[in-house]
Design a protein around this motif. Sequence first.
Motif, short mmCIF file in Angstrom:
data_model
loop_
_atom_site.label_atom_id
_atom_site.label_comp_id
_atom_site.label_asym_id
_atom_site.label_seq_id
_atom_site.Cartn_x
_atom_site.Cartn_y
_atom_site.Cartn_z
N LEU A 17 51.29 86.85 94.11
CA LEU A 17 52.57 86.26 94.48
C LEU A 17 52.48 84.76 94.31
N SER A 18 53.46 84.17 93.66
CA SER A 18 53.44 82.73 93.52
C SER A 18 54.51 82.13 94.41
N GLN A 19 54.40 80.85 94.65
CA GLN A 19 55.31 80.19 95.54
C GLN A 19 56.65 79.90 94.88
N SER A 20 56.64 79.45 93.66
CA SER A 20 57.89 79.07 93.02
C SER A 20 58.10 79.87 91.74
N LYS A 21 59.35 79.98 91.39
CA LYS A 21 59.72 80.68 90.16
C LYS A 21 59.13 79.98 88.94
N THR A 22 59.14 78.68 88.95
CA THR A 22 58.62 77.90 87.82
C THR A 22 57.13 78.15 87.63
N THR A 23 56.37 78.14 88.72
CA THR A 23 54.93 78.40 88.63
C THR A 23 54.67 79.81 88.13
N LYS A 24 55.43 80.76 88.64
CA LYS A 24 55.28 82.16 88.20
C LYS A 24 55.54 82.29 86.70
N GLU A 25 56.61 81.67 86.23
CA GLU A 25 56.94 81.75 84.80
C GLU A 25 55.88 81.05 83.94
N PHE A 26 55.37 79.91 84.42
CA PHE A 26 54.32 79.22 83.68
C PHE A 26 53.09 80.11 83.56
N HIS A 27 52.72 80.76 84.65
CA HIS A 27 51.57 81.67 84.63
C HIS A 27 51.82 82.83 83.66
N GLU A 28 53.01 83.40 83.67
CA GLU A 28 53.32 84.51 82.76
C GLU A 28 53.25 84.07 81.30
N ASP A 29 53.64 82.82 81.02
CA ASP A 29 53.61 82.29 79.66
C ASP A 29 52.19 81.94 79.22
N HIS A 30 51.29 81.77 80.16
CA HIS A 30 49.91 81.36 79.86
C HIS A 30 48.94 82.30 80.57
N GLU A 31 48.92 83.54 80.10
CA GLU A 31 48.12 84.59 80.74
C GLU A 31 46.63 84.31 80.73
N ASP A 32 46.15 83.49 79.79
CA ASP A 32 44.73 83.20 79.70
C ASP A 32 44.30 82.02 80.57
#
Length: 155
Positions: A17-32
């Motif tokens: 679970l991430s805190q913000s939508k932006t952080t979650k999306e960044f993580h999804e875009d950079h899976e490695d």
Amino acid sequence: MIKTLTILLLALPVFCLSQSKTTKEFHEDHEDAFVLFFYSNTLKMLNQDDNPEFEELIKDIDKMKFIRVDKAAENVGKDDYKELVASYYDEDFEDLMTMRHEGMNVNAYIQEDDGVTTGIVLLMQDEESLSILDIKGSVAISKLATLISKVQNFN
């Protein structure tokens, strides 16, 4: 410390679970990306020496997510950084401060609800990497440099 970090990494899927939508999306875009998750009780476990300074540092943190990407490998440039900042602004984060710490440029953003800090995001970058520290809860401003140093020591 190594044993605790190993347990954290093994339990990583539980902490998605991430805190913000932006952080979650960044993580999804950079899976490695290199990613760590911490909850309040996990942070307390890391304080095996019962260090009162560390306890004070983490006392108001509910959870944290740390992401580090290699800018060249992940093709992260200036425009990506600007889009990231704009997305945090869209989530009602506001500028808190800008500083240099241990050779990195650090921009801190704060999110508040009726004057109460609900989140802090630190964007840290140098020539090679971009790191995000997304905190749900709060940290005393005077302690941000200490927190950055502690998180940057995880590799």
